[in-house]
Design a protein around this motif. Structure first.
Motif, mmCIF file in Angstrom:
data_model
loop_
_atom_site.group_PDB
_atom_site.id
_atom_site.type_symbol
_atom_site.label_atom_id
_atom_site.label_comp_id
_atom_site.label_asym_id
_atom_site.label_seq_id
_atom_site.Cartn_x
_atom_site.Cartn_y
_atom_site.Cartn_z
ATOM 1 N N VAL A 1 14.214 109.653 15.002
ATOM 2 C CA VAL A 1 13.358 108.873 15.883
ATOM 3 C C VAL A 1 14.106 108.687 17.191
ATOM 4 C CG1 VAL A 1 12.167 106.690 16.242
ATOM 5 C CG2 VAL A 1 12.304 107.660 13.942
ATOM 6 N N SER A 2 13.426 108.965 18.292
ATOM 7 C CA SER A 2 14.059 108.807 19.612
ATOM 8 C C SER A 2 13.047 108.210 20.579
ATOM 9 C CB SER A 2 14.569 110.152 20.131
ATOM 10 O OG SER A 2 13.556 111.133 20.079
ATOM 11 N N THR A 3 13.567 107.538 21.585
ATOM 12 C CA THR A 3 12.687 106.869 22.533
ATOM 13 C C THR A 3 13.342 106.799 23.903
ATOM 14 O OG1 THR A 3 11.333 104.881 22.895
ATOM 15 C CG2 THR A 3 13.564 104.548 22.044
ATOM 16 N N ARG A 4 12.490 106.647 24.908
ATOM 17 C CA ARG A 4 12.961 106.508 26.282
ATOM 18 C C ARG A 4 12.001 105.605 27.038
ATOM 19 N NH1 ARG A 4 11.781 108.750 31.252
ATOM 20 N NH2 ARG A 4 13.538 109.075 32.686
ATOM 21 N N TYR A 5 12.560 104.676 27.805
ATOM 22 C CA TYR A 5 11.730 103.788 28.618
ATOM 23 C C TYR A 5 12.212 103.845 30.061
ATOM 24 C CZ TYR A 5 8.803 99.916 30.043
ATOM 25 O OH TYR A 5 7.858 99.152 30.664
ATOM 26 N N GLY B 1 17.400 106.092 23.513
ATOM 27 C CA GLY B 1 18.147 105.896 22.280
ATOM 28 C C GLY B 1 17.566 106.738 21.164
ATOM 29 N N SER B 2 18.352 106.939 20.112
ATOM 30 C CA SER B 2 17.880 107.737 18.986
ATOM 31 C C SER B 2 18.588 107.306 17.709
ATOM 32 C CB SER B 2 18.113 109.231 19.231
ATOM 33 O OG SER B 2 19.485 109.547 19.140
ATOM 34 N N TRP B 3 17.916 107.593 16.593
ATOM 35 C CA TRP B 3 18.484 107.403 15.259
ATOM 36 C C TRP B 3 18.087 108.615 14.443
ATOM 37 C CZ3 TRP B 3 16.304 107.586 10.481
ATOM 38 C CH2 TRP B 3 17.069 107.142 9.393
ATOM 39 N N SER B 4 19.030 109.191 13.712
ATOM 40 C CA SER B 4 18.684 110.389 12.952
ATOM 41 C C SER B 4 19.607 110.535 11.751
ATOM 42 C CB SER B 4 18.777 111.642 13.825
ATOM 43 O OG SER B 4 20.117 111.885 14.224
ATOM 44 N N THR B 5 19.144 111.295 10.791
ATOM 45 C CA THR B 5 19.994 111.723 9.686
ATOM 46 C C THR B 5 20.213 113.226 9.825
ATOM 47 O OG1 THR B 5 18.123 112.132 8.205
ATOM 48 C CG2 THR B 5 19.110 109.934 8.171
ATOM 49 N N ASN C 1 23.249 109.396 12.569
ATOM 50 C CA ASN C 1 23.609 109.342 13.982
ATOM 51 C C ASN C 1 22.819 108.231 14.677
ATOM 52 O OD1 ASN C 1 24.331 112.047 13.063
ATOM 53 N ND2 ASN C 1 24.786 112.494 15.203
ATOM 54 N N LYS C 2 23.531 107.455 15.487
ATOM 55 C CA LYS C 2 22.885 106.453 16.330
ATOM 56 C C LYS C 2 23.399 106.631 17.748
ATOM 57 C CE LYS C 2 23.111 103.153 12.495
ATOM 58 N NZ LYS C 2 23.687 101.851 12.044
ATOM 59 N N SER C 3 22.505 106.544 18.724
ATOM 60 C CA SER C 3 22.944 106.641 20.115
ATOM 61 C C SER C 3 22.046 105.776 20.986
ATOM 62 C CB SER C 3 22.922 108.090 20.606
ATOM 63 O OG SER C 3 21.612 108.573 20.734
ATOM 64 N N ALA C 4 22.608 105.282 22.064
ATOM 65 C CA ALA C 4 21.860 104.485 23.034
ATOM 66 C C ALA C 4 22.528 104.642 24.381
ATOM 67 C CB ALA C 4 21.810 103.012 22.620
ATOM 68 N N GLY C 5 21.711 104.687 25.425
ATOM 69 C CA GLY C 5 22.290 104.845 26.752
ATOM 70 C C GLY C 5 21.233 104.752 27.828
ATOM 71 N N PHE C 6 21.636 105.108 29.027
ATOM 72 C CA PHE C 6 20.693 105.083 30.140
ATOM 73 C C PHE C 6 21.049 106.180 31.132
ATOM 74 C CE2 PHE C 6 23.933 101.787 30.653
ATOM 75 C CZ PHE C 6 24.519 102.134 31.856
ATOM 76 N N MET D 1 26.315 105.786 24.425
ATOM 77 C CA MET D 1 27.184 105.373 23.324
ATOM 78 C C MET D 1 26.644 106.001 22.044
ATOM 79 S SD MET D 1 27.637 101.310 24.144
ATOM 80 C CE MET D 1 25.865 101.038 24.002
ATOM 81 N N TYR D 2 27.538 106.347 21.117
ATOM 82 C CA TYR D 2 27.083 106.973 19.888
ATOM 83 C C TYR D 2 27.962 106.580 18.711
ATOM 84 C CZ TYR D 2 30.854 110.281 21.023
ATOM 85 O OH TYR D 2 32.067 110.853 21.346
ATOM 86 N N GLN D 3 27.368 106.669 17.545
ATOM 87 C CA GLN D 3 28.095 106.486 16.292
ATOM 88 C C GLN D 3 27.585 107.518 15.296
ATOM 89 O OE1 GLN D 3 29.075 102.553 14.367
ATOM 90 N NE2 GLN D 3 27.609 103.269 12.843
ATOM 91 N N ILE D 4 28.518 108.262 14.683
ATOM 92 C CA ILE D 4 28.174 109.306 13.724
ATOM 93 C C ILE D 4 28.927 109.010 12.431
ATOM 94 C CG2 ILE D 4 28.088 111.785 13.281
ATOM 95 C CD1 ILE D 4 28.571 112.180 16.321
#
Length: 806
Positions: free
Chosen positions: A506-510, A520-524, A578-583, A597-600
């Motif tokens: 799932v990913s999104t952008r505003y 940002g995104s979240w994935s397996t 995986n989790k990521s968020a940024g601008f 920023m990310y975390q795997i």
């Protein structure tokens, strides 16, 4: 550090023969350039408007609009480096990408897959024109079997897109760290280059040349490129401690100094690429192919003429190996490879519905040789040169992909992508010369069996193993409002070797303003074990840096009965979250950038079991199974799903482009902070392995590039920063660590467009001839600088390149 310049000036004399054409053309070119400059200053442009094809199946999406971070690397950035290898040149401009040199490392000095965000090389998926590129046949560090970027010609590249986010739900296995998508060039025209380079020390001379031609016609295009490179070895070595001691004890003996060279190998490579398409009316037929052939050769550990293979035994009365090698011997390992991939398909691009049917065949084959060695157990009947065997990786992939743009009255149609894939992956081991693995009569007296340095693959060890997988996916992207975009993907994949796996994203952008957006995104994700990792056996020999004694290690298949009796289990896929968020931002005055920023988190990571010492009965059982080298195993291990990790990091990319002094200025800063911790498994309980794993790569890396073009000249300066890191001996017993401080390198170049068809570039990489701290614990082996360094340790080098357009 400026003392490097006199040495560089002296070293340049050896490259003068490469420049006569440039020197002869220079006066004419200058006159022409005064009348008609080759390149006019261009106004500042918005690089965020580059259309991307990686990480999205929405046509027309720019990297600024992307829901996940994508870097776009130009063809010029990857073609004008000193190295003939694509991965090296990419690593200089992407701080989160690491490519190690690894001299004298049982094949890794020749086959050097790239690592993204500090993860394994096979946790980054490589695509060519959006299609999966096959793996290398070689299993590298911790069993990683990744794609080898260096089998793709730099000259064939149109650009490279690097997706820095998990993408298994979109592309399948391996895309845990991200995706590297090589887009082949489609531009018409004919161009060529010749380049010569050399290190300040006067070695590592490399000559490269390439030719590319492209044409566009009414119904399509065709491009072709061919590239050749010949690189000589480097040596950053001193005399080994045991060689000095032996010579002191035997004053009449004069050993070579050094007895062994540590550095880059001698290599030759040939690369070819084709890319084309033809309009059939109802659809477009397309195809592309890459091919590579080459070889490399390098020293491995010197054998002192005392004990070991030189032991005089009753098995061979009156025979002394010193009669052949009075000064000991340094085996030379050679790898010869050939690699190809061909993709063909038919596609139709419509406003509402797009479809693509394709088939791909790729293969990597490496043959290994060993020279200046002996099978000690055969005594005087042993040859001194060996063919060790062949490793082959073959992949066949069938894809059916579609995109439907569904109009629901939103800001734009919903993009619904879907498809299916079938892939067959085959790994093959071919036997070497019988003498390379034979058990001779001297074995019973303790003489090592097999080629000394790299025992060959036996006929019973040889074999072919396959794995089939089938996959289906859906990937949806919708702009719910003019400001908000939401994406989701799910992929199901079934493997005949271990079962099925389902992954999602799932990913999104505003977009808060036209100039600023958050994403940002979240994935397996997952990485499937390969047939080579599941089935193959290998033998390696190393040198304890404390005792300077050779040891032989065997790697068993986790399915081997001996391994199973010791606790081995069938391999399962690695799994990730995986989790990521940024601008991202951009401006009207040329400044743009991104912060992510990310975390795997990866579980069930492939690793090596602990080293197991076998009983004599177990060694005999392995010999009976067809593994003759097992008679001399010091220890054995196997691959296992061994540990879990958590990787956290930050990526910052900032670009500033503007017109200045009737020219064009381009400034780019890229920074990566990356830290991986072991969170579970056996490695967490082993302080030595844990520390090397967690600190073995720099945590902070950065690249700053400044380019200024005015008229017929372009000037570039690049600064590269690598943070501190820790190394270990890797001894069979004992632990010694060394912490290496941060390193900074400066590269500089000047390009002169002599005419609108000819340009000359003069450049220096590591301009100030910076070297890291010496590897204290490896000094006994003759190594000056650690072979595990995450950067080139051979000092400064310069190169001259002549480009031509026709």
């Amino acid at each position: 550090m400026f003392s490097a310049f006199p040495r560089a000036l002296r070293a340049t004399t050896s490259l003068w023969p490469l420049l006569p054409a440039a020197l002869l053309l220079a006066p004419v070119a200058q006159a022409h350039a005064e009348v008609q400059p080759a390149t006019q200053a261009q106004p500042a442009s918005d690089t965020t408007q580059e259309i991307i094809v990686t990480g999205t199946r929405e046509k027309g999406r720019t990297k600024y609009e992307s829901l996940t971070p994508v870097d776009v690397i130009s063809a010029k950035a990857v073609q004008d480096g000193a190295s003939a290898e694509l991965a090296d040149n990419l690593a200089q401009v992407i701080p989160s990408l690491q490519v190690l040199k690894l001299p004298s490392s049982d094949g890794l000095q020749f086959i050097r897959p790239a690592r993204l965000r500090g993860l394994s090389s096979d946790q980054t998926l490589v695509l060519v024109n959006g299609k999966r590129f096959h793996r290398s046949a070689f299993l590298g560090q911790r069993g990683a079997q990744g794609a080898d970027l260096n089998k793709i010609s730099s000259l064939s590249v149109g650009r490279v897109e690097v997706l820095r986010d998990g993408a298994s739900a979109q592309y399948g296995s391996d895309a845990i760290a991200g995706v590297i998508n090589i887009q082949l060039d489609e531009r018409p025209g004919v161009s060529a280059y010749v380049q010569g380079s050399q290190y300040y020390e006067g070695d590592g001379e490399t000559v490269r040349a390439g030719l590319k031609a492209g044409t566009r016609f009414d119904k399509g295009f065709l491009t072709a490129s061919v590239e050749w490179a010949d690189a000589k070895m480097t040596s950053r070595s001193h005399q080994r401690a045991d060689a000095l001691a032996y010579q002191a004890a035997n004053p009449g003996v004069v050993l070579p100094n050094p007895v062994q060279h540590w550095g880059a190998p001698d290599t030759k490579s040939y690369n070819l690429a084709l890319n084309g398409a033809y309009d059939l009316g109802f659809a477009e037929a397309y195809g592309f192919a890459t091919a590579a052939k080459g070889e490399g050769i390098n020293d491995i550990n010197w054998r002192i003429p005392v004990g070991g293979a030189f032991t005089i035994t009753p098995a061979f009365p009156g025979w002394d190996l010193k009669s052949v090698y009075p000064l000991g011997f340094t085996p030379r390992e050679q790898a010869k490879y050939q690699d190809y991939q061909a993709v063909g398909g038919v596609r139709h691009t419509g406003e509402v519905f797009t479809w693509d049917l394709s088939a791909s065949l790729g293969e990597n084959e490496t043959k290994f040789y060993l020279y200046n060695s002996i099978n000690a157990s055969l005594g005087p009947s042993s040859p001194f040169n060996f063919f060790l065997g062949t490793q082959t990786q073959r992949e066949v992939t069938l894809n059916a992909d579609g995109v439907y743009r569904l109009d629901l009255g939103l800001s734009e149609p919903v993009n619904i992508a879907f498809g299916a894939e079938h892939r067959k992956e085959t790994y093959k081991v071919g036997a070497g010369d019988k003498a390379s693995y034979a058990v001779g009569p001297g074995a019973k007296n303790g003489l090592a069996v097999g080629a000394n340095g790299f025992p060959g693959f036996s006929d019973l060890q040889a074999g072919e193993w396959s794995q089939d997988s089938n996959a289906a996916y859906v990937d949806v992207e919708a702009r719910l409002t003019p400001e908000w975009t939401l994406g989701g993907a799910v992929r199901y994949e079934d493997f005949d070797s271990f079962g099925s796996t389902t992954n999602g994203k799932v990913s999104t952008r505003y977009e808060f303003t036209p100039y600023f957006a958050a994403r940002g995104s979240w994935s397996t994700g997952f990485r499937a074990p390969t047939p080579g990792q599941i089935n193959s056996l290998a033998v390696s020999q190393g040198l304890d840096t404390v005792t300077l004694q050779l040891f032989t290690t065997g790697r068993l298949s986790p399915l081997n009965p001996i391994a199973v009796s010791k606790g081995a289990k069938p391999l399962q896929p690695e799994e990730s979250t995986n989790k990521s968020a940024g601008f991202v931002w951009r401006t009207d005055f040329g400044l743009s950038g991104s912060f992510d920023m990310y975390q795997i988190e990866v579980s069930n990571r492939l690793g090596q079991s602990s080293q197991i010492t076998l009983t004599q009965a177990e060694k005999d059982a392995l010999v009976a199974q067809g593994y003759p080298s097992a008679a001399s195993f010091t220890s054995v291990y196997w691959y296992t799903n061994d540990y879990n990790t958590r990787t956290k990091g930050i990526d910052v990319v900032t670009t500033y482009v503007r017109s200045l002094w009737d020219g064009r200025l381009n400034l780019t800063l890229a920074y990566n902070n990356n830290k991986t911790l072991i969170t579970g498994g056996t490695l967490n309980a082993n302080p030595t392995t844990k520390r090397v794993f967690e600190e073995g790569l720099p945590q902070n890396n950065a690249t700053f590039t400044g380019t200024f073009r005015k008229g017929a000249f372009e000037y570039q300066v690049r600064a590269r920063h690598y943070g501190g890191w820790t190394d270990s001996t890797g001894n069979s017993t004992g632990d010694i660590f060394q912490r290496f401080g941060a390193m900074n390198f400066v590269d500089a170049s000047v390009q002169w467009d002599m005419t609108d068809k000819l340009s000359l570039k003069v450049s220096a990489e590591n301009l100030f001839d910076a070297y890291p701290e010496k590897a204290i614990f490896q000094a006994s082996r003759g190594i000056e600088y650690s072979r595990n360094a995450p950067y080139d340790t051979y000092g400064g080098q310069y190169y001259v390149r002549l480009n031509a357009r026709f």
